[in-house]
Scaffold this motif. Structure first.
Motif, PDB file in Angstrom:
ATOM      1  N   LYS A  78       0.913  -1.058  -0.111  1.00 14.81           N
ATOM      2  CA  LYS A  78       0.058   0.373   0.137  1.00 14.81           C
ATOM      3  C   LYS A  78       0.836   1.111  -0.281  1.00 14.81           C
ATOM      4  O   LYS A  78       0.891   2.027  -0.868  1.00 14.81           O
ATOM      5  CB  LYS A  78      -0.903   0.147   1.716  1.00 14.81           C
ATOM      6  N   ALA A  79       2.403   1.339   0.840  1.00 16.09           N
ATOM      7  CA  ALA A  79       3.278   1.982   0.931  1.00 16.09           C
ATOM      8  C   ALA A  79       3.235   2.518  -0.400  1.00 16.09           C
ATOM      9  O   ALA A  79       3.911   3.539  -0.949  1.00 16.09           O
ATOM     10  CB  ALA A  79       3.631   1.987   1.495  1.00 16.09           C
ATOM     11  N   GLN A  80       3.875   1.358  -1.438  1.00 20.20           N
ATOM     12  CA  GLN A  80       4.664   1.183  -2.518  1.00 20.20           C
ATOM     13  C   GLN A  80       3.208   2.120  -3.670  1.00 20.20           C
ATOM     14  O   GLN A  80       3.714   2.643  -4.371  1.00 20.20           O
ATOM     15  CB  GLN A  80       4.869   0.328  -3.300  1.00 20.20           C
ATOM     16  N   VAL A  81       1.475   1.493  -3.356  1.00 20.71           N
ATOM     17  CA  VAL A  81       1.380   2.011  -4.549  1.00 20.71           C
ATOM     18  C   VAL A  81       0.492   3.687  -3.959  1.00 20.71           C
ATOM     19  O   VAL A  81       0.341   4.433  -5.136  1.00 20.71           O
ATOM     20  CB  VAL A  81      -0.240   1.584  -4.334  1.00 20.71           C
ATOM     21  N   ASP A  82       1.092   4.284  -3.049  1.00 21.64           N
ATOM     22  CA  ASP A  82       0.643   5.609  -2.535  1.00 21.64           C
ATOM     23  C   ASP A  82       2.158   6.546  -3.289  1.00 21.64           C
ATOM     24  O   ASP A  82       1.818   7.826  -3.973  1.00 21.64           O
ATOM     25  CB  ASP A  82       0.824   6.158  -0.802  1.00 21.64           C
ATOM     26  N   SER A  83       3.547   5.456  -2.862  1.00 23.20           N
ATOM     27  CA  SER A  83       4.312   6.004  -3.718  1.00 23.20           C
ATOM     28  C   SER A  83       4.163   6.518  -5.722  1.00 23.20           C
ATOM     29  O   SER A  83       4.302   7.716  -5.819  1.00 23.20           O
ATOM     30  CB  SER A  83       5.570   5.890  -2.997  1.00 23.20           C
ATOM     31  N   ALA A  84       3.685   5.393  -5.502  1.00 23.28           N
ATOM     32  CA  ALA A  84       3.290   5.615  -7.761  1.00 23.28           C
ATOM     33  C   ALA A  84       2.683   6.091  -7.743  1.00 23.28           C
ATOM     34  O   ALA A  84       2.550   7.189  -8.787  1.00 23.28           O
ATOM     35  CB  ALA A  84       3.174   4.148  -7.887  1.00 23.28           C
ATOM     36  N   ALA A  85       1.250   6.806  -7.219  1.00 25.56           N
ATOM     37  CA  ALA A  85       0.264   7.455  -7.045  1.00 25.56           C
ATOM     38  C   ALA A  85       0.847   9.472  -7.201  1.00 25.56           C
ATOM     39  O   ALA A  85       0.830   9.450  -7.907  1.00 25.56           O
ATOM     40  CB  ALA A  85      -0.715   7.790  -6.090  1.00 25.56           C
ATOM     41  N   GLU A  86       1.714   9.055  -6.382  1.00 23.64           N
ATOM     42  CA  GLU A  86       2.578  10.824  -6.467  1.00 23.64           C
ATOM     43  C   GLU A  86       3.715  10.450  -7.275  1.00 23.64           C
ATOM     44  O   GLU A  86       3.552  11.817  -8.287  1.00 23.64           O
ATOM     45  CB  GLU A  86       3.304  10.909  -5.029  1.00 23.64           C
ATOM     46  N   ALA A  87       4.166  10.038  -7.918  1.00 23.91           N
ATOM     47  CA  ALA A  87       5.564  10.403  -9.079  1.00 23.91           C
ATOM     48  C   ALA A  87       3.868   9.686 -10.650  1.00 23.91           C
ATOM     49  O   ALA A  87       4.469  10.565 -11.342  1.00 23.91           O
ATOM     50  CB  ALA A  87       5.156   8.407  -9.301  1.00 23.91           C
ATOM     51  N   GLU A  88       3.152   9.049 -10.320  1.00 28.20           N
ATOM     52  CA  GLU A  88       2.059   9.355 -11.622  1.00 28.20           C
ATOM     53  C   GLU A  88       0.889  11.040 -11.378  1.00 28.20           C
ATOM     54  O   GLU A  88       1.452  11.351 -12.974  1.00 28.20           O
ATOM     55  CB  GLU A  88       0.752   8.382 -11.632  1.00 28.20           C
ATOM     56  N   ARG A  89       0.999  11.473 -10.362  1.00 28.52           N
ATOM     57  CA  ARG A  89       0.583  12.746 -10.954  1.00 28.52           C
ATOM     58  C   ARG A  89       1.536  14.128 -10.953  1.00 28.52           C
ATOM     59  O   ARG A  89       1.214  14.775 -11.998  1.00 28.52           O
ATOM     60  CB  ARG A  89       0.265  13.319  -8.820  1.00 28.52           C
ATOM     61  N   LEU A  90       2.365  13.261 -10.725  1.00 26.85           N
ATOM     62  CA  LEU A  90       3.848  14.279 -11.424  1.00 26.85           C
ATOM     63  C   LEU A  90       4.081  14.371 -12.341  1.00 26.85           C
ATOM     64  O   LEU A  90       5.170  15.053 -13.057  1.00 26.85           O
ATOM     65  CB  LEU A  90       5.293  14.074 -10.206  1.00 26.85           C
ATOM     66  N   ARG A  91       3.325  13.587 -13.390  1.00 23.32           N
ATOM     67  CA  ARG A  91       3.283  13.355 -14.238  1.00 23.32           C
ATOM     68  C   ARG A  91       2.744  14.567 -14.773  1.00 23.32           C
ATOM     69  O   ARG A  91       2.458  15.256 -16.600  1.00 23.32           O
ATOM     70  CB  ARG A  91       2.420  11.840 -15.432  1.00 23.32           C
ATOM     71  N   TYR A  92       1.733  15.271 -13.947  1.00 24.68           N
ATOM     72  CA  TYR A  92       1.144  16.723 -14.829  1.00 24.68           C
ATOM     73  C   TYR A  92       1.016  17.418 -14.256  1.00 24.68           C
ATOM     74  O   TYR A  92       0.612  18.219 -14.787  1.00 24.68           O
ATOM     75  CB  TYR A  92      -0.982  15.523 -14.936  1.00 24.68           C
ATOM     76  N   ILE A  93       1.478  17.849 -13.132  1.00 21.97           N
ATOM     77  CA  ILE A  93       1.577  18.253 -12.534  1.00 21.97           C
ATOM     78  C   ILE A  93       3.615  18.980 -11.453  1.00 21.97           C
ATOM     79  O   ILE A  93       3.890  17.693 -12.072  1.00 21.97           O
ATOM     80  CB  ILE A  93       1.135  18.688 -10.710  1.00 21.97           C
ATOM     81  N   THR A  94       3.494  19.909 -11.045  1.00 20.90           N
ATOM     82  CA  THR A  94       4.442  20.585 -11.037  1.00 20.90           C
ATOM     83  C   THR A  94       4.752  20.311  -9.472  1.00 20.90           C
ATOM     84  O   THR A  94       4.021  20.240  -8.660  1.00 20.90           O
ATOM     85  CB  THR A  94       5.596  21.919 -10.829  1.00 20.90           C
ATOM     86  N   ALA A  95       5.900  19.375  -8.613  1.00 17.77           N
ATOM     87  CA  ALA A  95       5.941  18.980  -7.852  1.00 17.77           C
ATOM     88  C   ALA A  95       6.433  20.228  -6.964  1.00 17.77           C
ATOM     89  O   ALA A  95       6.803  21.164  -6.774  1.00 17.77           O
ATOM     90  CB  ALA A  95       7.481  17.985  -7.325  1.00 17.77           C
ATOM     91  N   GLY A  96       6.150  20.011  -5.246  1.00 17.33           N
ATOM     92  CA  GLY A  96       5.761  21.478  -4.476  1.00 17.33           C
ATOM     93  C   GLY A  96       4.835  21.409  -3.173  1.00 17.33           C
ATOM     94  O   GLY A  96       4.130  21.950  -4.299  1.00 17.33           O
ATOM     95  N   THR A  97       5.616  21.537  -2.331  1.00 17.30           N
ATOM     96  CA  THR A  97       3.958  21.943  -1.690  1.00 17.30           C
ATOM     97  C   THR A  97       3.807  23.530  -2.208  1.00 17.30           C
ATOM     98  O   THR A  97       2.633  24.090  -2.282  1.00 17.30           O
ATOM     99  CB  THR A  97       4.060  21.756   0.263  1.00 17.30           C
ATOM    100  N   GLY A  98       5.131  24.139  -1.749  1.00 19.39           N
ATOM    101  CA  GLY A  98       4.476  25.389  -2.930  1.00 19.39           C
ATOM    102  C   GLY A  98       4.037  25.922  -4.132  1.00 19.39           C
ATOM    103  O   GLY A  98       2.724  26.401  -4.123  1.00 19.39           O
ATOM    104  N   GLN A  99       3.964  25.012  -4.873  1.00 21.56           N
ATOM    105  CA  GLN A  99       3.523  24.852  -6.623  1.00 21.56           C
ATOM    106  C   GLN A  99       1.950  24.432  -6.316  1.00 21.56           C
ATOM    107  O   GLN A  99       1.376  25.308  -6.721  1.00 21.56           O
ATOM    108  CB  GLN A  99       4.661  23.786  -7.163  1.00 21.56           C
ATOM    109  N   ALA A 100       1.929  23.920  -4.729  1.00 24.01           N
ATOM    110  CA  ALA A 100       0.859  23.265  -5.032  1.00 24.01           C
ATOM    111  C   ALA A 100      -0.232  24.204  -4.826  1.00 24.01           C
ATOM    112  O   ALA A 100      -1.753  24.341  -5.124  1.00 24.01           O
ATOM    113  CB  ALA A 100       0.496  21.855  -3.843  1.00 24.01           C
ATOM    114  N   MET A 101       0.648  24.552  -3.291  1.00 27.03           N
ATOM    115  CA  MET A 101      -0.538  26.087  -2.989  1.00 27.03           C
ATOM    116  C   MET A 101      -0.966  27.210  -4.007  1.00 27.03           C
ATOM    117  O   MET A 101      -1.984  27.589  -4.201  1.00 27.03           O
ATOM    118  CB  MET A 101       0.219  26.297  -1.532  1.00 27.03           C
TER     119      MET A 101
END
Length: 194
Positions: A78-101
């Protein structure tokens, strides 16, 4: 080259690469040049066998895997799925907490602007920062930001559905093989979300 296994006390303790044309006998390997290597144990030649394999009758078999603690495996998967989901999201958005805000605040500004009859750029600093870059005026920037946000909601929701579905399937798995199979899934393609 061929692989030969050295067996001692019914367990492969080493592997050797020998040239093609070598003669492998139980107690000795004779090389094409006539030199020989004598075993402390026995020489076997079983394709794919490696260190730790065990003698079973007239062949070598892989050692039994230790039992898997299912709860720990599920937590890891499940931790690997969560990590892979974040990597998948990063295909579409820019990384970073500040960027998300920033993305979130820009979308909020764009929604507020849509209901403002007399918008003042000073009330929309993030959108105003993009005038002349993203679009020529505040309304144009807001339209692009809202379109991008809507596109993100589609793919983001599809990723979240896949992530949560995989984690539920892992939780419901009754054994290690089923848990691993549940963690092996494909992420949605853009445009497939609705």
């Amino acid at each position: 080259m061929r692989t030969v296994q050295l067996v001692f006390d019914n367990v492969v303790v080493n592997t050797l690469l020998v040239p093609d044309g070598s003669l492998v006998r139980l107690d000795q390997v004779t090389f094409p040049d006539g030199s020989a290597l004598t075993a402390v144990g026995d020489y076997w030649e079983v394709e794919g066998a490696g260190i730790g394999w065990i003698v079973a009758g007239n062949t070598l078999v892989p050692p039994a895997l230790p039992p898997v603690e299912l709860a720990a495996l599920k937590a890891t998967l499940k931790a690997q799925v969560d990590s892979a989901a974040e990597a998948e999201r990063l295909r579409y958005i820019t990384a970073g907490t500040g960027q998300a805000m920033t993305y979130s605040a820009k979308a909020d500004e764009a929604r507020r602007l849509a209901g403002d009859a007399a918008p003042d750029a000073a009330n929309y600093p993030l959108l105003a920062a993009e005038i002349g870059i993203t679009a020529s005026d505040l309304a144009g920037v807001a339209a692009v930001v809202l379109a991008n946000y809507q596109a993100w909601l589609g793919i983001g929701a599809a990723i979240e559905m896949a992530r949560l579905g995989a984690k539920r399937a892992i939780d419901e798995a009754g054994n290690a093989d089923d848990a691993r199979a549940a963690a092996d899934f494909a992420w949605p393609a853009p445009g497939s979300e609705g």
